[in-house]
Enzyme design. Sequence first.
Site, mmCIF file in Angstrom:
data_model
loop_
_atom_site.group_PDB
_atom_site.id
_atom_site.type_symbol
_atom_site.label_atom_id
_atom_site.label_comp_id
_atom_site.label_asym_id
_atom_site.label_seq_id
_atom_site.Cartn_x
_atom_site.Cartn_y
_atom_site.Cartn_z
ATOM 1 N N ARG A 56 33.935 16.641 43.017
ATOM 2 C CA ARG A 56 34.800 17.341 42.046
ATOM 3 C C ARG A 56 34.170 17.341 40.656
ATOM 4 O O ARG A 56 34.429 18.191 39.828
ATOM 5 C CB ARG A 56 36.215 16.733 42.010
ATOM 6 C CG ARG A 56 37.140 17.419 40.999
ATOM 7 C CD ARG A 56 38.629 17.267 41.311
ATOM 8 N NE ARG A 56 38.982 15.947 41.753
ATOM 9 C CZ ARG A 56 39.109 14.879 40.946
ATOM 10 N NH1 ARG A 56 38.963 15.017 39.648
ATOM 11 N NH2 ARG A 56 39.424 13.700 41.440
ATOM 12 N N TYR A 109 42.774 42.485 35.645
ATOM 13 C CA TYR A 109 42.964 42.207 37.065
ATOM 14 C C TYR A 109 44.405 41.687 37.249
ATOM 15 O O TYR A 109 44.897 40.911 36.413
ATOM 16 C CB TYR A 109 41.921 41.160 37.496
ATOM 17 C CG TYR A 109 42.141 40.661 38.893
ATOM 18 C CD1 TYR A 109 41.955 41.495 39.995
ATOM 19 C CD2 TYR A 109 42.549 39.358 39.125
ATOM 20 C CE1 TYR A 109 42.178 41.031 41.271
ATOM 21 C CE2 TYR A 109 42.769 38.886 40.406
ATOM 22 C CZ TYR A 109 42.581 39.727 41.480
ATOM 23 O OH TYR A 109 42.805 39.270 42.746
ATOM 24 N N ASP A 183 35.414 38.930 31.179
ATOM 25 C CA ASP A 183 35.323 38.932 32.641
ATOM 26 C C ASP A 183 34.285 39.995 33.009
ATOM 27 O O ASP A 183 34.538 41.191 32.855
ATOM 28 C CB ASP A 183 36.703 39.251 33.238
ATOM 29 C CG ASP A 183 36.710 39.271 34.766
ATOM 30 O OD1 ASP A 183 35.648 39.523 35.363
ATOM 31 O OD2 ASP A 183 37.786 39.068 35.362
ATOM 32 N N LYS A 208 32.922 38.719 44.442
ATOM 33 C CA LYS A 208 32.568 40.144 44.452
ATOM 34 C C LYS A 208 31.045 40.319 44.500
ATOM 35 O O LYS A 208 30.421 39.835 45.414
ATOM 36 C CB LYS A 208 33.221 40.814 43.248
ATOM 37 C CG LYS A 208 34.687 40.378 42.983
ATOM 38 C CD LYS A 208 35.670 40.854 44.037
ATOM 39 C CE LYS A 208 37.049 40.220 43.944
ATOM 40 N NZ LYS A 208 37.739 40.337 42.672
HETATM 41 C C1 LIG Z 1 38.878 39.712 42.007
HETATM 42 C C2 LIG Z 1 38.880 39.592 40.546
HETATM 43 C C3 LIG Z 1 39.308 38.409 39.916
HETATM 44 C C4 LIG Z 1 39.860 37.233 40.690
HETATM 45 O O1 LIG Z 1 38.880 36.623 41.451
HETATM 46 P P1 LIG Z 1 39.181 35.787 42.822
HETATM 47 O O2 LIG Z 1 37.822 35.368 43.233
HETATM 48 O O3 LIG Z 1 39.853 36.729 43.769
HETATM 49 O O4 LIG Z 1 40.065 34.660 42.433
HETATM 50 C C5 LIG Z 1 39.219 38.348 38.545
HETATM 51 N N1 LIG Z 1 38.758 39.381 37.799
HETATM 52 C C6 LIG Z 1 38.355 40.531 38.374
HETATM 53 C C7 LIG Z 1 37.854 41.645 37.512
HETATM 54 C C8 LIG Z 1 38.401 40.683 39.760
HETATM 55 O O5 LIG Z 1 38.019 41.833 40.311
#
Ligand SMILES: *Cc1c(COP(=O)(O)O)cnc(C)c1O
Length: 394
Positions: A56, A109, A183, A208
């Site tokens: 952790r 998101y 982000d 992603k």
């Molecule tokens: C999918 C996504 C998230 C969240 O990510 P997870 O891995 O599903 O928790 C945050 N920001 C954007 C732009 C996303 O497409």
Amino acid sequence: MKQGFATRQIHTGHIHMPGINPLATPIFQTSTFEFDSTEQGAKRFSGEEQGYIYTRLGNPNSNQIGEKLAALEGAELGMAMSSGMGAITTVLWTTLRAGDHLLADDALYGCTYSFFMHGLTRYGVEVTLADFSNIENVKRELKANTKAVYFESPTNPNLKLIDIEAVASIAHAHNPEIKVIVDNTFCTPFLQRPVELGADVVIHSATKYLNGHGDVIAGMAAGKADFITECTMFGLKDMTGAVIGPFEAYLISRGMKTLDIRMEKHCKNAMAIAKYLESNSKVKRVIYPGLESHPQHELAKKQMHGFGGMVSFELNASREDSAKFINSLDLCTLAVSLGDAETLIEHPATMTHSTYTPEALAEANISESLIRLSAGLEEAEDIIHDLEEGLKRI
Ligand SMILES: *Cc1c(COP(=O)(O)O)cnc(C)c1O
């Protein structure tokens, strides 16, 4: 000499194991690490000696991808977490406390939106949403207690762009202590590097494009070393516990080795799809930063090194016909998520962005008939043929 992007994505963070010398990264599937003596254990805990303690708090596999991301983003230090939401909550719980103000763009998101509006506000954090594509709104909404400024660019799902350099300089002129958090999931460091444009922290859903193969949930963040260390040793360790597993971290490291060539193909396919859709009379509107028709095409050319793999569009059709179109597709898969080898298509208003009320969607300029497509790595002609067959049926 500073190594090029492709070299860094492959080699940064290589784990040396003298005597065995594996080419690929071994998976350190262990929860804890042995100490040589009680004295050593005490030194590790006090920070007097570097070394692993407990997964952790750190693990070679998660540290490796943190190092890789930092090298690609031009940041001092990076870290990995169990999901994109784990990264977002860890960074914000580290930054904010009751009485602080968070200023965020209005197109987020869906779960980020929910965390801000329904989560942080429960704990006495003040949250304001504004349209950051008009920089005057950012200037107007900054307050004396603003501690963080948060946005995506391009935004999910309506692909609006935000001038990263302009927002960072306005926020820092207001108060140099403000954390400007971006982000960067949709772009990855191959297409856009927010830290180099003045942002303090960059966040990813590594689920992603960074992983790119649709088989992992993971998140990452990068920024200044002292802040990322605080996120690791307080935010992640004590607040969220959103720890990535060694196997998931290994898969991200494997995926990141091919990030540049995958992104180039995602961009090429998305451009071909966007142009095709724009030429079809059954399509009302196509939003893609690479099209001349995108209102911020010039900004896209300035701050991105390619226009990305995401295309959003609306049909000249009823809601029923739009649903019929999506249902009739064969190659394009109806699924949320993005950045995978497979082309994915979804309806944000009822899926990824169902956390927004219809009023909030309207306010954020997210049309209820918007369709979001993540261009995969298949042949562009095959994807376009599938879309064409679907459009013929309505
Ligand atoms: C999918 C996504 C998230 C969240 O990510 P997870 O891995 O599903 O928790 C945050 N920001 C954007 C732009 C996303 O497409």
